[in-house]
Write an enzyme that holds these catalytic residues in place. Structure first.
Site, PDB file in Angstrom:
ATOM      1  CE  LYS A  67      -6.255   0.638  -1.316  1.00 42.82           C
ATOM      2  NZ  LYS A  67      -7.067   0.210  -0.173  1.00 42.82           N
ATOM      3  CE1 TYR A  85      -3.464   2.559   0.110  1.00 41.70           C
ATOM      4  CE2 TYR A  85      -4.170   1.645   2.211  1.00 41.70           C
ATOM      5  CZ  TYR A  85      -4.379   2.499   1.152  1.00 41.70           C
ATOM      6  OH  TYR A  85      -5.501   3.295   1.119  1.00 41.70           O
TER       7      TYR A  85
END
Length: 302
Positions: A156, A131
């Site tokens: 992400k 992330y």
């Protein structure tokens, strides 16, 4: 890991005593699975990952795996101090999860080699999607290096720097190939998907799917009018108070009739007037989604 379709990020319900409400979570996930998401990301950002104890995190993952029944991939949040991240990863593996969304480590940020070692240690337990947000801002060269680690399967993006993520995508596609997954992780990601699709990123996390899956699936099916009629007003509402990217989602789940309970500090629950505004937005969004469905059905029937 082959992900497709809408990625479902359920909230984490709490009961009146502040405990994890496992039965409510199970029902919440069942309702979402009925709309066939591409994966379930449990105990992640929308699921108040930073506010969960390790025992609650493990229980939430077990509920999700049980409800998914091996038919839909389940990924769990993990991160923070390395020891905690490893315990979360092992518990998720033992519960039957398919992978992890690796949150940024807290406060202590070492050099490039240190973050690479952090990712490598967790990826030895389960496949990892990194992330990129907050303190984790990676260069294209760093992402290529991380993508070469066995078990690192995706990124992400929670930054929204289109120039950077375009260069990252180009570098990884050139050096690694097409198998590495990218997805848009901005809050209310639908609003920015036009930009992300333009740089080759098709996957996204949908907070709206958690409380109005019929709206989220209508957008995925091409209801572009939802951008102006629903998503842009939702983003304006979300921007009124820090933390509403989670608090409004939980309020939306409560509006579906599920007693998901409050959010935990440092978040605050949505104000009553904002919940009323959200309720009206959902009503209108469902109307737009239904109209799109009727139009599409008529066109197909011709």
């Amino acid at each position: 890991m082959n992900l497709s379709g809408i990625l479902f990020f359920p909230v984490t319900p709490f009961d009146a005593e502040g405990r994890l409400a496992e039965e409510v979570l199970a029902e919440h996930i069942r309702r979402g699975l009925a709309h066939r998401p591409g994966a379930v990301f449990v105990a992640c950002g929308t699921g108040e990952f930073p506010a969960l104890s390790e025992a609650e995190h493990e229980a939430a993952v077990r509920v999700a795996v049980t409800e998914a029944r091996g038919e839909t991939p389940v990924l769990a949040g993990a991160g923070g101090p390395l020891g905690s991240a490893l315990r979360q990863a092992r518990a998720a593996r033992d519960a039957g999860a398919d992978g992890l969304l690796l949150m940024p480590p807290y406060l202590a940020m070492g050099p490039r080699e240190g973050f690479t070692a952090y990712v490598r240690a967790v990826a030895e337990v389960l496949p990892v999607i990194i992330y990129m947000r907050g303190s984790v801002v990676l260069t294209p060269e760093q992402v290529v290096e991380l993508a070469r680690i066995p078990g690192v399967v995706g990124l992400k993006d929670g930054l929204g720097d289109i120039d950077l993520i375009q260069r990252v995508v180009l570098a990884v596609r050139r050096e690694i190939g097409p198998g590495f997954a990218f997805f848009n992780g901005l809050p209310t990601a639908e609003l920015t998907m036009g930009a992300y699709r333009g740089i080759g990123v098709e996957l996204y996390s949908s907070a709206v799917f958690a409380f109005a899956p019929e709206i989220a699936t209508a957008y995925l099916a091409g209801a572009e009018s939802l951008l102006t009629e629903f998503y842009e007003p939702l983003v304006r509402l979300r921007s009124k108070v820090p933390g509403y990217a989670v608090s409004l989602v939980k309020a939306g789940v409560r509006l579906t009739g599920l007693d998901a309970g409050p959010v935990r500090p440092p978040l605050v629950d949505a104000a009553p007037e904002h919940v009323a505004e959200l309720e009206e937005l959902i009503r209108h969004g469902r109307s737009v989604a239904a109209a799109h469905g009727r139009t599409t059905a008529t066109a197909v029937g011709r």
